[in-house]
Design an enzyme around this catalytic site. Structure first.
Site, short mmCIF file in Angstrom:
data_model
loop_
_atom_site.label_atom_id
_atom_site.label_comp_id
_atom_site.label_asym_id
_atom_site.label_seq_id
_atom_site.Cartn_x
_atom_site.Cartn_y
_atom_site.Cartn_z
N VAL A 128 11.17 2.83 -10.85
CA VAL A 128 10.67 4.17 -11.16
C VAL A 128 11.31 5.14 -10.15
CG1 VAL A 128 8.62 5.63 -11.32
CG2 VAL A 128 8.52 3.24 -12.07
N GLY B 40 0.81 -1.22 0.00
CA GLY B 40 0.00 0.00 0.00
C GLY B 40 0.83 1.26 0.00
N GLN C 298 11.90 -4.18 -9.89
CA GLN C 298 13.35 -4.39 -9.79
C GLN C 298 13.92 -3.67 -8.57
OE1 GLN C 298 15.27 -6.42 -11.33
NE2 GLN C 298 17.09 -5.66 -10.29
N SER D 275 9.75 5.12 -3.12
CA SER D 275 9.53 4.15 -2.06
C SER D 275 8.54 4.74 -1.07
CB SER D 275 10.86 3.86 -1.34
OG SER D 275 10.60 3.24 -0.10
N HIS E 143 4.54 1.52 -7.90
CA HIS E 143 3.45 0.53 -7.90
C HIS E 143 2.59 0.68 -9.16
CE1 HIS E 143 3.96 1.24 -3.40
NE2 HIS E 143 4.22 -0.05 -3.50
N GLN F 62 7.33 -10.30 7.75
CA GLN F 62 8.59 -9.90 7.10
C GLN F 62 9.27 -8.75 7.83
OE1 GLN F 62 6.38 -8.94 3.42
NE2 GLN F 62 7.72 -7.17 3.24
N ASP G 136 13.14 -4.02 -5.57
CA ASP G 136 13.43 -5.06 -4.58
C ASP G 136 14.06 -6.24 -5.31
OD1 ASP G 136 11.88 -4.13 -1.93
OD2 ASP G 136 10.77 -3.52 -3.70
P1 AMP Z 1 5.96 -2.57 -1.61
O1 AMP Z 1 4.61 -1.95 -1.48
O2 AMP Z 1 7.07 -1.66 -1.22
O3 AMP Z 1 6.04 -3.94 -0.99
O4 AMP Z 1 6.18 -2.80 -3.16
C1 AMP Z 1 5.27 -3.55 -3.93
C2 AMP Z 1 5.88 -3.81 -5.28
O5 AMP Z 1 6.19 -2.57 -5.92
C3 AMP Z 1 7.21 -4.59 -5.19
O6 AMP Z 1 7.27 -5.53 -6.25
C4 AMP Z 1 8.23 -3.50 -5.37
O7 AMP Z 1 9.45 -3.96 -5.91
C5 AMP Z 1 7.52 -2.57 -6.33
N1 AMP Z 1 8.11 -1.23 -6.25
C6 AMP Z 1 8.28 -0.48 -5.13
N2 AMP Z 1 8.90 0.67 -5.44
C7 AMP Z 1 9.15 0.65 -6.77
C8 AMP Z 1 9.78 1.54 -7.68
N3 AMP Z 1 10.30 2.71 -7.29
N4 AMP Z 1 9.87 1.17 -8.98
C9 AMP Z 1 9.34 -0.01 -9.40
N5 AMP Z 1 8.73 -0.89 -8.59
C10 AMP Z 1 8.63 -0.58 -7.29
#
Ligand code: AMP
Length: 281
Positions: free
Chosen positions: A176, A31, A148, A185, A37, A61, A150
């Site tokens: 991104v 979220g 990518q 992030s 995202h 986690q 993560d």
């Molecule tokens: P999270 O909500 O941080 O667990 O991220 C959910 C998904 O979005 C994961 O697959 C992350 O790798 C991806 N994600 C998070 N930040 C970015 C970003 N800046 N660019 C591309 N994908 C992202």
């Protein structure tokens, strides 16, 4: 757009869609959605009949002293962003539904989970792999999309899908970034104005490393040493790791060959940021 909180209901929706021959693209998230995202959601929208995202801040986690409680949440905004990006279903379960009393089973991810982020966050990827597998079993996707950003997570999930013969495809999409290069992030919200400014050094150090690799006259160790020096020049930065590893095995590389991942984790104040670049040598 539907919001489903109930596990059985989500499973029935997904199996009905699959029975009709429809494809489901799935984007698991915690979220507080941002453009990173949304890039995954757009790709899922493009590739599939239906797009499901999950919003779940997964307790297993996080380590006891990490930021589970204060992890940013903004469901109202997330709903708007999801709807305007063409999401069909948000799966939004409660923690006690995903991990009821007596919950016992976890995925063991092997040594891929012990290095890089796994070294400083023991058990993190066990929690990640477990929740991702549970979500796959609930959402029944044809394709699941990961960032990518993560990088280690993407490697571990691909390995799990292969090892456990899961009937779906994983797609990994590029990072991104903000205009100044900082990887987007949800945790960027924690940064003070000064920390936010200083955090630009992460992408700069990665770009410097890419430049040095292209010149082809420095060993990986010299390059990471140079990156550390750059990052340490920012007063709020505290390095967790800066590494150059094989992009598939995550093992340290001594000589450049094939696809390498330059990756780092650095604290700015209390906020731990990660970033990386893949280079084909
Ligand atoms: P999270 O909500 O941080 O667990 O991220 C959910 C998904 O979005 C994961 O697959 C992350 O790798 C991806 N994600 C998070 N930040 C970015 C970003 N800046 N660019 C591309 N994908 C992202």
């Amino acid at each position: 757009m539907k919001i489903i909180t109930n596990i059985k209901q989500m499973q029935s929706w997904a199996s009905a869609a699959r029975k009709k021959g429809k494809t489901i693209g799935f984007v698991p998230t915690m979220g507080c959605l941002h453009d990173g995202h949304l890039s995954l959601i757009r790709k899922a929208r493009h590739d599939n009949d239906y797009v499901v995202i999950s919003i779940f801040v997964n307790p297993t986690q996080f380590r006891p002293k990490e930021d589970l409680r204060r992890y940013p949440r903004n469901f109202t905004q997330d709903k708007k962003l999801a709807q305007s990006s063409g999401v069909d279903v948000i799966f939004y379960p409660k923690a006690h539904a995903m991990y009821p009393d007596g919950y016992k089973s976890f995925i063991s991810v092997g040594e891929l989970g012990d290095v890089l982020c796994g070294a400083s966050r023991p058990g993190h990827f066990r929690g990640v792999a477990t929740i991702v597998l549970k979500l796959f079993n609930i959402v029944l996707p044809n394709i699941a999309y990961f960032g990518q950003k993560d990088a280690q997570q993407a490697v571990i999930i691909k390995q799990m899908v292969k090892d456990l013969t899961l009937p779906l495809k994983i797609k990994t999409l590029p990072i991104v970034r903000e205009k100044d290069g900082l990887a987007m992030s949800s945790r960027n919200k924690y940064l003070s104005r000064e920390e936010r400014q200083e955090a630009i050094i992460l992408y700069k150090s990665l770009q410097a490393a890419v430049g040095m690799i292209k010149l082809n006259n420095k060993a990986p160790r010299e390059i990471t040493k140079f990156m550390r020096k750059m990052i340490r020049s920012r007063s709020s930065a505290r390095i967790d790791y800066v590494k150059i590893v094989d992009a598939d095995t995550l093992e340290n590389v001594k000589k450049f060959r094939g696809c390498v991942l330059i990756c780092l984790a650095v604290f700015f104040g209390k906020t731990r940021l990660i970033d990386n670049v893949i280079v084909r040598v």
